[in-house]
Motif scaffolding. Structure first.
Motif, short mmCIF file in Angstrom:
data_model
loop_
_atom_site.label_atom_id
_atom_site.label_comp_id
_atom_site.label_asym_id
_atom_site.label_seq_id
_atom_site.Cartn_x
_atom_site.Cartn_y
_atom_site.Cartn_z
N SER A 1 0.84 -1.20 0.00
CA SER A 1 0.00 0.00 0.00
C SER A 1 0.88 1.25 0.00
CB SER A 1 -0.95 -0.01 1.19
OG SER A 1 -0.24 0.07 2.39
N ILE A 2 1.98 1.21 0.74
CA ILE A 2 2.89 2.37 0.74
C ILE A 2 3.45 2.60 -0.66
CG2 ILE A 2 5.12 3.19 1.56
CD1 ILE A 2 4.51 2.06 4.23
N LEU A 3 3.94 1.53 -1.28
CA LEU A 3 4.51 1.68 -2.62
C LEU A 3 3.47 2.13 -3.62
CD1 LEU A 3 6.89 -1.39 -2.85
CD2 LEU A 3 7.52 0.99 -2.93
N ALA A 4 2.24 1.60 -3.49
CA ALA A 4 1.19 1.97 -4.44
C ALA A 4 0.88 3.45 -4.33
CB ALA A 4 -0.06 1.14 -4.18
N VAL A 5 0.79 3.96 -3.10
CA VAL A 5 0.49 5.38 -2.93
C VAL A 5 1.61 6.24 -3.51
CG1 VAL A 5 0.42 7.16 -1.16
CG2 VAL A 5 -1.05 5.20 -0.99
#
Lengths: 187, 523
Positions: free
Chosen positions: B339-343
């Protein structure tokens, strides 16, 4: 080509490379390890096939083996005379089977031989009891030992003859993916 | 023996090696098969030819072995801690190989032609190298070949016409494809060998006959393993005596706790993602260059702290088997990191790309900062995770004992670090060099931390399955995610307007250029 060495003939090295999983360099390094165990017994020239056997006490004192609870069985299984006294060929064979390049079936058949203490081609209850004692420092009670051995035979014996044959053992190994990496000694 | 005659020479050799016979018998069979061959004509030259081919193969194998890295250290770690801990270090070495390969082809095909063609970088006169660049990646580095903006898209005229744009795109594409193929191969072979559906770890037969680790050579480790085996056997015996029967209310309670933990973990992951997005979006004032480190700092802090919360939730939950517990922990950590990378990627693709013309270099800088700060936090994490745990476990709370090396958490950190490098390859072709340095130092750091602070693992037997899971995780979703980001970027934003932007700056007025420089170095 390569470094000049006078320990083995080229044919001997070829035979070693064909029959074990080692490269030329590893074979020479293993020869050095073998010789380090007893420099006065092992000649530097193997071209005329000298008949040299190192006694089990020296083999069992190697750092890779000295803490292994099965070191005596390993030496007995791989030695020609069955007593643990190893020639250079036995030595190379042992570490070749225990290296990471040996296939699973080969390792399984040798592991079977190691656990088969009475050499009757079956792992029976007494073999299991001896294995268990080697692995738990004799700290389980007799009842517990008996129960564990019964449980093992229950779980692994497929042809229901009360003891484990090589096929039973190999069937169990197939379902144990870690076996390839645990039955492995680095040298 | 008769069936061996029918095989080709190479298969024959392999079959001889695989025989479970003594060495003498093998040599005899080999002699029977090769020397007593009934070859019709050209017997000696046939034999010599095959033998010289084999010798050639052996010497190649031998040469490859001399290039093997860290053999002695691996042996030491395997001997003292066993194969499951060793698998982390083997994984690290494997990822290092990916980065070395990437660096070599990027440097060889992209950077060297540019350096040969135009060896002096065009740096504007008012920018000089300060030490802060190593952390922030901006400023002086912005004008070098470190980032996308430093490369031109012309065709370099020299001995051959070298189309730079095509070379850039093509090199990176080829590297990603080769990586993907290597990952698929290793995943498939690992799956084939290691993945077993039945959970055999609780099986007594397995524990007794297949679980002993022959590679352990340390006396204390052997004693410890024997103790562990005894405890495990006793546990499995007592489980047999009384099977746990859960009442309905207990089952509901367990289910409720599970549901609560999953909701909390997912909520935490989503919350982290959202907060990073707002942090990025709000950081608009003209602040100093060091402020650009804020976002990577927060990201790495989240990556360090939130998994600790997950481990805490794990302690309250009740799992039927250790395997399920580890899988749940791994899935939650993966969700957080993804989720961090996607954001971050969403922000870069949609917001940064629209606002600036030279956004690729900025994303490159951002990734550079992420990689560096991640490295610093990995070092800190090692210090706190292992050293402090050891101190707490031995001096302050002896009940906890000496910590074990948490293979799952460390491997996930490695996977995250590698994903950053894969995303960053398109924007900063020399990022693999930083990654190589990072992994190199990390290897020695973890080795020292392991030997000083940790004890061998108490429960054994999952190494091969976990290895398969980790390779599968590395490939999908992390590699596939990185690949899709790079492919999407290359496809949608194909104009390389970023090149030679420093030339544009030199021609504008000094006031304007100063404003543009500070504005650009904000992200």
């Amino acid at each position: 080509m390569g470094n000049k060495q006078t320990i083995f003939t080229a044919q001997q090295l070829d035979a070693y490379q064909d029959c074990t999983y080692f490269t030329r360099k590893e074979i020479l390094r293993l020869f050095d390890r073998y010789r380090d165990l007893a420099p006065q017994l092992v000649p530097l020239d193997y071209t005329n096939h000298p008949d040299v056997k190192l006694p089990y006490e020296l083999i069992g004192s190697m750092p890779e083996l000295k803490d292994n609870p099965f070191r005596q069985r390993i030496a007995e299984v791989f030695s020609e005379d069955g007593e643990g006294n190893m020639t250079l060929d036995d030595f190379l064979d042992m570490f070749s089977v225990l290296s990471e390049m040996a296939p699973r079936d080969l390792k399984a058949s040798y592991a079977f031989k190691i656990y088969d203490f009475n050499n009757d081609d079956f792992i029976c209850k007494s073999d299991l009891e001896k294995t268990l004692n080697r692995l738990t420092r004799n700290e389980l009670t007799e009842d517990e030992v008996r129960m564990v051995c019964e449980k093992v035979i229950d779980e692994a014996d497929l042809d229901n003859d009360g003891r484990l044959s090589l096929e039973d053992f190999q069937h169990m190994i197939v379902r144990a993916p870690d076996f390839l990496s645990t039955f492995h000694i680095r040298i | 023996v008769k069936e061996f005659v029918a095989l080709s020479t190479r298969d024959r050799i392999r079959a001889i090696r695989d025989l479970a016979m003594s060495f003498e018998e093998k040599k005899h069979i080999r002699w029977v098969l090769t020397d007593k061959q009934l070859n019709l004509y050209c017997y000696t030259c046939n034999k010599l030819h095959s033998q010289s081919l084999r010798r050639c193969g052996y010497s190649i194998r031998s040469a490859r072995q001399t290039l093997e890295l860290w053999q002695g250290i691996m042996k030491e770690i395997g001997g003292k801690f066993g194969t499951s801990v060793l698998s982390y270090f083997l994984f690290l070495k494997w990822l290092l190989m990916f980065n070395i390969f990437s660096f070599l082809i990027n440097f060889g095909f992209i950077t060297i032609p540019l350096l040969v063609y135009d060896p002096s970088p065009n740096i504007p006169p008012n920018v000089s190298f300060r030490g802060l660049e190593i952390l922030t990646g901006a400023g002086y580095f912005n004008y070098t070949v470190m980032y996308y903006g430093g490369y031109s898209n012309e065709t370099l005229i020299g001995l051959v016409d070298y189309n730079m744009q095509l070379a850039y795109f093509f090199t990176i594409a080829v590297y990603m494809v080769l990586c993907g193929i290597a990952l698929i191969f290793s995943m498939a072979s690992s799956f084939k060998e290691n993945y077993v559906l039945a959970d055999t770890v609780s099986n007594s037969a397995w524990q007794l006959l297949c679980s002993w680790d022959f590679s352990i050579t340390n006396e204390r480790a052997v004693r410890q393993r024997k103790n562990n085996l005894r405890v495990q056997l006793k546990e499995s015996l007592s489980e047999r005596a009384q099977r746990e029967l859960l009442t309905l209310s207990e089952k509901l309670k367990h289910f409720g706790v599970h549901l609560g933990s999953w909701l909390l973990s997912t909520g935490l992951a989503v919350g982290c993602g959202a907060s990073i997005y707002y942090l990025y979006a709000a950081n608009w004032s003209l602040l100093q260059e060091a402020e650009t480190l804020l976002v990577p700092f927060v990201v790495s802090l989240m990556n360090l702290v939130v998994p600790l919360f997950y481990s805490l939730f794990n302690k309250f939950e009740h799992y039927s088997s250790l395997g399920r517990q580890i899988y749940a922990l791994v899935v939650r950590n993966v969700l957080l990191k993804m989720s961090i990378l996607a954001v971050l990627c969403y922000y870069w693709m949609n917001v940064v790309a629209e606002k600036f013309s030279c956004w690729e270099s900025m994303v490159g800088q951002a990734l550079y900062r992420l990689v560096i700060v991640d490295f610093l936090f990995l070092m800190l994490g090692s210090f706190f995770g292992e050293f402090l745990s050891n101190v707490i476990g031995t001096r302050l709370l002896p009940r906890l004992g000496v910590p074990e090396f948490d293979v799952a958490r460390n491997v996930l950190e490695l996977i995250y670090a590698q994903t950053l490098a894969w995303i960053g390859i398109y924007f900063s072709p020399l990022l693999p060099a930083i990654q190589i340095l990072k992994f190199f130092i990390l290897f020695y750091l973890k080795k020292v931390s392991l030997t000083q602070n940790c004890q061998p693992p108490r429960r054994t037997g999952r190494a091969a399955q976990m290895q398969t899971i980790f390779i599968a995780l590395l490939f999908f979703p992390f590699f596939v995610g990185a690949l899709s980001i790079v492919a999407y970027t290359a496809w949608r934003y194909e104009d390389m307007t970023c090149f030679d932007h420093y030339k544009l700056l030199c021609h504008t007025s000094s006031l304007e250029s100063k404003k543009i420089i500070t504005f650009r170095t904000k992200l």
